[in-house]
Design a protein around this motif. Structure first.
Motif, mmCIF file in Angstrom:
data_model
loop_
_atom_site.group_PDB
_atom_site.id
_atom_site.type_symbol
_atom_site.label_atom_id
_atom_site.label_comp_id
_atom_site.label_asym_id
_atom_site.label_seq_id
_atom_site.Cartn_x
_atom_site.Cartn_y
_atom_site.Cartn_z
ATOM 1 N N VAL A 38 -6.834 0.926 5.636
ATOM 2 C CA VAL A 38 -7.131 -0.280 4.861
ATOM 3 C C VAL A 38 -6.992 -1.527 5.740
ATOM 4 O O VAL A 38 -7.859 -2.412 5.729
ATOM 5 C CB VAL A 38 -6.202 -0.384 3.632
ATOM 6 C CG1 VAL A 38 -6.375 -1.723 2.930
ATOM 7 C CG2 VAL A 38 -6.488 0.760 2.662
ATOM 8 N N THR A 42 -11.875 2.027 -2.893
ATOM 9 C CA THR A 42 -12.122 0.706 -3.492
ATOM 10 C C THR A 42 -11.258 -0.353 -2.809
ATOM 11 O O THR A 42 -11.718 -1.464 -2.516
ATOM 12 C CB THR A 42 -11.817 0.734 -4.998
ATOM 13 O OG1 THR A 42 -12.607 1.748 -5.622
ATOM 14 C CG2 THR A 42 -12.130 -0.615 -5.638
ATOM 15 N N ILE A 43 -10.002 -0.008 -2.552
ATOM 16 C CA ILE A 43 -9.112 -0.944 -1.868
ATOM 17 C C ILE A 43 -9.599 -1.209 -0.446
ATOM 18 O O ILE A 43 -9.590 -2.353 0.023
ATOM 19 C CB ILE A 43 -7.671 -0.396 -1.856
ATOM 20 C CG1 ILE A 43 -7.092 -0.421 -3.285
ATOM 21 C CG2 ILE A 43 -6.783 -1.194 -0.913
ATOM 22 C CD1 ILE A 43 -5.716 0.186 -3.395
ATOM 23 N N LEU A 81 -8.939 -7.098 -4.987
ATOM 24 C CA LEU A 81 -8.057 -6.193 -4.258
ATOM 25 C C LEU A 81 -6.766 -5.954 -5.036
ATOM 26 O O LEU A 81 -6.213 -4.847 -5.030
ATOM 27 C CB LEU A 81 -7.744 -6.796 -2.882
ATOM 28 C CG LEU A 81 -6.999 -5.914 -1.885
ATOM 29 C CD1 LEU A 81 -7.803 -4.658 -1.570
ATOM 30 C CD2 LEU A 81 -6.726 -6.695 -0.595
ATOM 31 N N LEU A 128 0.818 -1.210 0.000
ATOM 32 C CA LEU A 128 0.000 0.000 0.000
ATOM 33 C C LEU A 128 0.854 1.263 0.000
ATOM 34 O O LEU A 128 0.509 2.250 -0.664
ATOM 35 C CB LEU A 128 -0.920 -0.009 1.221
ATOM 36 C CG LEU A 128 -2.016 -1.083 1.226
ATOM 37 C CD1 LEU A 128 -2.725 -1.119 2.569
ATOM 38 C CD2 LEU A 128 -3.022 -0.842 0.103
ATOM 39 N N ARG A 170 1.338 1.503 -4.127
ATOM 40 C CA ARG A 170 0.166 2.353 -4.368
ATOM 41 C C ARG A 170 0.392 3.793 -3.925
ATOM 42 O O ARG A 170 -0.402 4.671 -4.236
ATOM 43 C CB ARG A 170 -1.060 1.772 -3.654
ATOM 44 C CG ARG A 170 -1.488 0.402 -4.166
ATOM 45 C CD ARG A 170 -2.504 0.502 -5.305
ATOM 46 N NE ARG A 170 -1.905 1.000 -6.544
ATOM 47 C CZ ARG A 170 -1.350 0.233 -7.474
ATOM 48 N NH1 ARG A 170 -1.306 -1.062 -7.291
ATOM 49 N NH2 ARG A 170 -0.860 0.752 -8.581
ATOM 50 N N ALA A 187 -7.607 -3.359 -7.700
ATOM 51 C CA ALA A 187 -8.144 -2.077 -7.246
ATOM 52 C C ALA A 187 -7.033 -1.033 -7.195
ATOM 53 O O ALA A 187 -5.872 -1.359 -6.952
ATOM 54 C CB ALA A 187 -8.794 -2.241 -5.878
ATOM 55 N N ARG A 188 -7.409 0.230 -7.393
ATOM 56 C CA ARG A 188 -6.407 1.294 -7.434
ATOM 57 C C ARG A 188 -6.678 2.435 -6.448
ATOM 58 O O ARG A 188 -5.782 2.880 -5.761
ATOM 59 C CB ARG A 188 -6.315 1.865 -8.859
ATOM 60 C CG ARG A 188 -5.723 0.876 -9.870
ATOM 61 C CD ARG A 188 -4.273 0.564 -9.530
ATOM 62 N NE ARG A 188 -3.672 -0.409 -10.431
ATOM 63 C CZ ARG A 188 -3.617 -1.712 -10.223
ATOM 64 N NH1 ARG A 188 -4.154 -2.213 -9.108
ATOM 65 N NH2 ARG A 188 -3.053 -2.522 -11.077
#
Length: 435
Positions: A57, A107-108, A99, A43, A47, A102-103
């Motif tokens: 998250v 959403t994550i 997952l 993450l 990300r 997902a971006r």
């Protein structure tokens, strides 16, 4: 060599075939359990999220897990072990892939919440099925073997995940989903429903609701409370231990090497534990494990070099190794057959609560009272737990005996011999926490 063969037969022999299918599924699933190990790194580095967003998250995962254990326990008793396991696995595999693709943050976070829900819903069903198929006399060995498989898979996954991440983080999600599907396939092909329905008169001749039964079971809730205290201490190795080591000038790689000692010791020694504690008073074993674990975490207050931190890990791991099989057999014996899934769910919920509370509480104590106070506080909690186990032990054994006696009532085994369709009934996950 003959002695080793004899020990191996004594440790693994005579267990039901269904147990070994479940054990194999556990090992395969854990070998691919990459995502939770690397989620925070994924993450923040892949990300680009901040530490607080990554915490959000992971917190969503925990919230989903708390809901999942509760729902999974109810479904396990009402719907059945097998369909709950299958549904959880298929749902977890699907959300694992979602997952990975997902971006954006929300959403994550939603994907993590649903993944936690499906993954943890499997815990009560898996535990109930294990109790269903393994006779009481063999449960200590069976739970030790399963715990060994969990840690072997976890240790290997941590190493394999590092190589997989080099090829791309998406591969972590794909492999994790694939091993979850393989576990579901093993259950679908080889494992039949094991749920039983007791035909008899409810306790005291009056019908009682499942929730009311659990909430008024003071013996069991006392046991769950002691486990919650232990989990609050144990989970500091994930949240506060790396911070303490960093404050001593040690690198994350050093932390990884030190914490790996936990898995190495369990893999090397857990299978010897059943023979060591067989025939001993379980409450005494649990009290000893609480003291050893408390001492291990308490000594962290004085650690400032890698070898000292490693020594503390080895000490509290010994306590963990004594605790796990004794804990598991007691849960089995304190759970009425018709409510076995929900009792398992309540116990799993104590781990979910600890997962949410432990880092917050540990951080507050550390900030307000200092590092030494945190670890010495862990030692004090271990002492309180030991006293609690010694005081409550006789009542637990009386309850276990009463339930064994009540188990002599006639039961009807609900077991379908016809093939069941995969899609509508499917999906289970094996839990990702090593508890």
């Amino acid at each position: 060599m003959r002695a080793i063969r004899g020990w191996f037969r004594d440790t693994t022999g005579g267990l039901p075939r269904t147990f070994w299918y479940l054990w194999t599924g556990t090992l395969i699933n854990r070998l691919g359990s990459f995502v939770l190990v690397f989620l925070a790194i994924y993450l923040t580095q892949e990300r680009g999220f901040s530490a607080s967003q990554a915490g959000l998250v992971i917190g969503a995962w925990g919230v989903g897990g708390a809901v999942g254990t509760t729902a999974g326990g109810t479904l396990t008793d009402r719907w059945g072990r097998r369909p709950t396991l299958l549904t959880a696995h298929l749902g977890a595999a699907t959300m694992m892939l979602a997952l990975g693709f997902a971006r954006d943050l929300w959403t994550i976070a939603a994907g993590a919440l649903l993944l936690g829900l499906f993954a943890e819903a499997a815990r009560p069903a898996f535990g109930a099925m294990m109790i269903d198929v393994v006779p009481e006399r063999d449960r200590l060995r069976a739970f030790s073997l399963n715990y060994w498989a969990i840690n072997l898979g976890f240790a290997c996954a941590a190493v394999l995940a590092g190589f997989a991440a080099q090829a791309g983080y998406l591969l972590l999600f794909v492999v994790n989903a694939s091993t979850t599907l393989v576990t579901a396939l093993i259950i679908f092909i080889r494992v039949k429903e094991t749920r039983t329905v007791t035909v008899g008169i409810p306790r005291d001749g009056k019908p009682t609701g499942a929730l009311r039964t659990i909430l008024t079971d003071r013996v069991y809730l006392g046991f769950v409370t002691l486990n919650l205290l232990g989990a609050l201490v144990f989970l500091q190795h994930i949240s506060m231990l790396p911070i303490a080591m960093a404050d001593s000038g040690l690198s994350p790689a050093t932390y990884g090497s030190v914490i790996a000692l936990n898995g190495v010791l369990i893999v090397a020694g857990q299978l010897f534990v059943p023979r060591l504690i067989r025939g001993r008073n379980r409450s005494h074993v649990l009290a000893l494990s609480a003291v050893v674990m408390g001492v291990g975490f308490g000594l962290t207050a004085f650690a400032d070099v890698a070898w000292f931190f490693g020594l503390t890990v080895l000490i509290w791991t010994l306590g963990e190794m004594l605790n796990s099989p004794s804990n598991a057999t007691l849960i089995a014996e304190l759970s009425p057959g018709e409510l076995r899934g929900r009792y398992q769910g309540v116990f799993s919920l104590s781990w979910q609560l600890a997962g949410a509370i432990a880092p917050i509480l540990g951080g507050l104590v550390r900030e307000q009272a200092g590092n030494a106070a945190l670890w010495l506080g862990c030692a004090a909690i271990g002492a309180v737990m030991a006293v609690g186990h010694l005081v409550s032990g006789p009542a637990r054994e009386r309850r276990a005996l009463a339930l064994r006696t009540a188990g002599a009532a006639p039961v009807v085994t609900i077991q379908s011999t016809a093939p069941q369709p995969a899609a509508p009934q499917a999906a289970e996950p094996v839990a990702t926490t090593r508890s």
